[in-house]
Design an enzyme around this catalytic site. Sequence first.
Site, short mmCIF file in Angstrom:
data_model
loop_
_atom_site.label_atom_id
_atom_site.label_comp_id
_atom_site.label_asym_id
_atom_site.label_seq_id
_atom_site.Cartn_x
_atom_site.Cartn_y
_atom_site.Cartn_z
N SER A 82 -11.56 -9.37 1.23
CA SER A 82 -10.60 -8.41 1.80
C SER A 82 -9.23 -8.99 2.11
CB SER A 82 -11.17 -7.79 3.06
OG SER A 82 -12.12 -6.80 2.71
N LYS A 85 -6.56 -7.43 0.14
CA LYS A 85 -5.98 -6.11 0.45
C LYS A 85 -4.53 -6.22 0.91
CE LYS A 85 -10.51 -4.33 1.93
NZ LYS A 85 -11.38 -4.13 3.10
N TYR A 207 -10.75 -3.14 -8.02
CA TYR A 207 -10.98 -3.54 -6.62
C TYR A 207 -11.98 -4.70 -6.53
CZ TYR A 207 -12.69 -3.39 -1.84
OH TYR A 207 -13.09 -3.76 -0.58
N TYR A 259 -10.13 -5.57 11.55
CA TYR A 259 -11.06 -4.45 11.72
C TYR A 259 -11.27 -4.14 13.20
CZ TYR A 259 -12.02 -5.92 6.95
OH TYR A 259 -11.89 -6.28 5.64
N VAL A 277 -14.98 -10.97 3.76
CA VAL A 277 -16.40 -11.30 3.95
C VAL A 277 -16.83 -12.56 3.19
CG1 VAL A 277 -17.21 -8.99 4.59
CG2 VAL A 277 -17.15 -9.65 2.17
N1 GLN Z 1 -15.48 -6.75 -1.53
C1 GLN Z 1 -15.85 -6.49 -0.17
C2 GLN Z 1 -16.33 -5.06 -0.01
O1 GLN Z 1 -15.74 -4.18 -0.52
C3 GLN Z 1 -14.69 -6.76 0.73
C4 GLN Z 1 -14.99 -6.46 2.18
C5 GLN Z 1 -14.41 -7.47 3.12
O2 GLN Z 1 -14.06 -8.57 2.77
N2 GLN Z 1 -14.38 -7.10 4.38
O3 GLN Z 1 -17.30 -4.78 0.63
#
Ligand code: GLN
Length: 341
Positions: A82, A85, A207, A259, A277
């Site tokens: 993430s 993003k 994505y 988050y 993650v």
């Molecule tokens: N690729 C992961 C997902 O979409 C990214 C989520 C994350 O890093 N919080 O679940």
Amino acid sequence: MSAMPILNATPPIAPLTGVAAELQGLIDEQYALHVGNADGVLADYIPELAKVPPDQFAIAMATYQGQIFSAGDTGVEFTIQSVSKVFTFAMLLEIAGRAETYRAVNVQPSADPFNAILLDPKNNRPFNPMVNAGAIAVAGRLRQDLGKSAFDEVLKTFERAAGRKLEVDDAVFQSERDTGHRNRAIGHLLRAVDVFDVPVDEVLDLYFRQCSIKVTAIDLAVMGATLANLGTNPLTADDVFHLDATRDTLSIMFTCGMYDGAGDWSINVGLPAKSGVGGGIMGVVNRQAGIGVFSPRLDENGNSVRGKFSCMGLAEQIGLHAFDPTNPGSTYLRRLTAPRR
Ligand code: GLN
């Protein structure tokens, strides 16, 4: 892409002196303080991530003048997840402009988990670009505007921000593509409310691929330093992002990047940051430095446990909190780059 210098991902070899040695000492100290913490769990909902050696730990800092300090497993690559993003959002701001971008995604913190299958009931748009729904909306718009070359453009931009060639972890990509049903559901929901009008599978492909780009803690520090340095990579002097895109991106990282942990983070660390993650966290000390931390065990919000505590410790020790006027400020960073008398 034109020739790009391959950076040596190791700390300087000459012995550090003065404030540089102090700074390195503080990073070593945070490493030693937290290396024994085995709290948290791997993100096993992506089967391939459950195979990552859980004890890996690295801390890195890159200044706006390109000095790098680091400790631990700084050469280990992990998937950016993430943290990606942040950079796709900045790309969309530049490619589509502010008005178009904010027609696709809102900028409100949400009190829901990062993977919630939920839109803002106000206007059927994702709450913000840092949760999955927002990032998939951004990916959809990038795919729509850039066509089939969208991923190449994303990879090129990430490489420019990191200052080196990057690659995709194909096993993690396949693993998430095979199992990412929640994200697929989000993609279809967004398609149903006309956030984008390209095939959902192609958007998800983009994505999942952007999330599977491999980086090191040093890469995250340099990418953070690029944002700290007004969008210019301090190692290559490449102007990767415009000032306006950088400003909006940092603002949203501050309010939404961690988050459900964003509120705690803002009072305890006080820096715009983004977690993934894969165990990475990227922090930005505006105008001064980027921080990259990697440790794969995650807390209940999906943020790296040791990453969180070491950022907290560094912010406290070095004086990085954006709103603490009694702090030494980033005295270390200022002294590091102060002109010689
Ligand atoms: N690729 C992961 C997902 O979409 C990214 C989520 C994350 O890093 N919080 O679940």
